[in-house]
Scaffold this active site. Sequence first.
Site, PDB file in Angstrom:
ATOM      1  N   GLU A  71      34.829  39.642  48.530  1.00 53.41           N
ATOM      2  CA  GLU A  71      35.654  40.816  48.208  1.00 53.41           C
ATOM      3  C   GLU A  71      35.509  41.989  49.184  1.00 53.41           C
ATOM      4  OE1 GLU A  71      36.023  40.413  43.413  1.00 53.41           O
ATOM      5  OE2 GLU A  71      34.103  41.153  44.145  1.00 53.41           O
TER       6      GLU A  71
HETATM    7  C1  ACM Z   1      32.400  37.287  43.015  1.00 56.03           C
HETATM    8  O1  ACM Z   1      32.561  37.036  41.801  1.00 56.03           O
HETATM    9  N1  ACM Z   1      32.911  38.372  43.526  1.00 56.03           N
HETATM   10  C2  ACM Z   1      31.623  36.393  43.874  1.00 56.03           C
END
Ligand code: ACM
Length: 527
Positions: free
Chosen positions: A340
């Site tokens: 992310e």
């Molecule tokens: C994640 O759940 N951002 C690895």
Amino acid sequence: MISRVVLVFVAIISLVACQPKKKEINFPKTDLTQVALIPKPLKTIATNSAFALDGETAIYTSTTDANFEAVGQFLSQKIKKKTGLDLGVNPTDGDTPVERVVYINQSDSEELSTPESYQLYVKKDSIFLNAKTAAGAFRGIQTLRQLIPEQTNDTLTDHPLWLIPTGKVLDEPRYGYRASMLDVARHFFTVDEVKKYLDILAYYKFNALHLHLSDDQGWRIEIKSWPKLTEVGGASEVGGGEGGFYTQEDYKELVAYAAERHIIIIPEIDMPGHTNAASLSYPFLHAGGKADKPRVRTDMLVGYSSFHTRKDTVYAFLDDVIREIAAITPGPYFHIGGDESHVTKKKDYIHFVEKVEKIVHKHGKQAIGWNEIAQAKISPSSVVQLWNDEPHDAINAAKNGSKIIVSSAKKMYLDMKYDSISEYGLTWAGMIPVDVGYNWDPKTYIKDLPEESVLGIEAPLWSETISNSAELEYLAFPRVIGYAELGWSRAENRDWEDYKVRLAKQVPYMKRMDIKYYPTKLVDWGE
Ligand code: ACM
């Protein structure tokens, strides 16, 4: 070695045989195949009699490897906790009457095909556990612990007996990597809370615990060369609590506690995104541009922070961080996060991952990263942890030799709610009732991922909505017990209808451990 082991065993058996003969006991019929073992072993064969566990039982171990004696000591402590019996380990003084023995034997049998394989032979007057390594012996004693009944038989002799069903268990794991992850960054969990989780993971044959040690809301591990990481970055958490951090001594204590349970700790420093707490501590780390200016963050948003990826000082900093953590982490892995990073340009992200992977190698570790890292040209030694529904890059990395850890959010995220009445948890990946978490298989779920590329499975527990053991346990139990079976047992040995009956029989153990599990209505708990 074999012949010496056999000689020692024969000597012990003769010692037992030389005791004045006691009256033969007529044991009630038992059935080893019906004991509620989790994870379900590869093979169980019943011979329908019983080994009578009582105070005249002794534990002997191979002395060729000191770790086997430690496994014997661990078993003795756990038997004491469950039954009150205080069994000697390798006792030498002839004063203690020994009627029966449990022998934990280091064996080089070719039938033990993985380091964690074991064979357990339960006869009327002896229990023989064979394993190649102490890790295998340790997995085997978890099975033995589960074979000890909750209730004693008080009618066969003048004292209580714990009747262990006779027969054979031949067992080995499906995957060599079976983990859970605990997010200690969104909320901090104390050393004792993590130890309790480790105790339970060990009982169900997990072999790794991944600690998510840094995120936007907090930095949780002391780095001696960069003290503000914990002074500043450690002082916050989701919801505005005081945060916390592990000193390096605390971390070493956790690593050692895990090692006694043949569990490795995998430290994660999540980067280049999820780095607000680090950049708040040392602003030169901050990317600028689209990334939010660092400030104390106690909300649950993601994707707004980034390290600067083009400054040498950032890599010098990361060299220190990775060096200090790697030096106190005996396991082979260092997790670099990588998920992310929505405000890092793709070319900067790739540059960053490739540079950090080299630093990890320099400090003697293999890198693990969330599946986004597979956009970069990673080394075949790096492991990709597949969490979202975008397996394309991970499958390409597997073609290039990388191993994959399966952590599919929709099936395995322990922080997803069970159902609409769940008290804790989130729902962004859906709800995961206990049967949905159990009833699937990595091989068929992720198309085009060859089974031989799967290192194993990991069930992550993100902690945005939980902040103590009771809340952790509400989300983790009973689901994580199902992941233990998913990681250990063959697909053909797993069946929800059979599993849910065995799961209900874990209640006495969960009560003894004071586990605040979620009593889902999908299971008849018998209460
Ligand atoms: C994640 O759940 N951002 C690895």
